[in-house]
Design an enzyme around this catalytic site. Sequence first.
Site: not given
Ligand code: KIV
Length: 263
Positions: A46-47, A85, A115, A117, A180
């Site tokens: 989600d970056s 994500d 993934k 958080e 992280e």
């Molecule tokens: O969203 C993302 O790119 C991430 C990575 C920094 C692990 O969560």
Amino acid sequence: MQSAITTSKLIKMKEDGEKITALTAYDYLFAQMVDQAGIEMILVGDSLGMVVQGKATTLPVTMDESIYHTEIVARACKYAMVIGDMPFMSYQGSIDEALKNAGRFLKEAGASAVKLEGGVAVANVIEKLVKTGIPVQAHIGLTPQSVHQMGGFKVQRDEDRLLEDAKRIEDAGAFSVVLEGIPSDISKKITAQLQIPTIGIGAGLECDGQILVLPDMLGVNYKKVPKFVKKYADLYTDITKGLSQYSKEVKEGTFPSKEYEYK
Ligand code: KIV
């Protein structure tokens, strides 16, 4: 399509002491290059919100945007495990909502895992997804979706809490965990105590693998990057040079020259 990299292969790599490589990707072109380079995991992070959409945080990213990007990345990959994500508020509201949204990554986008958080607070969600057949990668330490609660993108140093989060995640059935923004001595302890691989970003050398945000490590981004980012290329300079040259040649009338013409 089943990729060559599976959750059991990743756990075996940890047992064998073989380091795991991971990167983010958001589109077909870059995902293909990352996959062909033999990187084991591609996270459609989600970056996306910050590096592709130009937003200040990851919070505005939606499920539909994540599904769109994950689907085009998954189509490019033959080798890497593709991980979708889960965006902010796609899994925190209720277990049913988390299940429905996580399922979309596998069903509609072709990801092999998701993934999310959080540690202790999301252990029940991880347990449900895993029991349903959805592999989950957890993410603890500096969790960008909690930026406002953390008071900024800050290194996390509460060792007891981090160790408890890591243990609970493993017990819930996660197949790996992203660490992280954690001091390297704490990451070392977490890595030693877990059977599942730890994938570090700003968490030192002792993790079982490493992940970086692709545009940051390729130097596509001209903005300041965090201290832990090593730039392996300077694509911003290369690309802007190419663009200026193109503009110059079109304006002065030297492109297209004879070799680029049809007869
Ligand atoms: O969203 C993302 O790119 C991430 C990575 C920094 C692990 O969560």
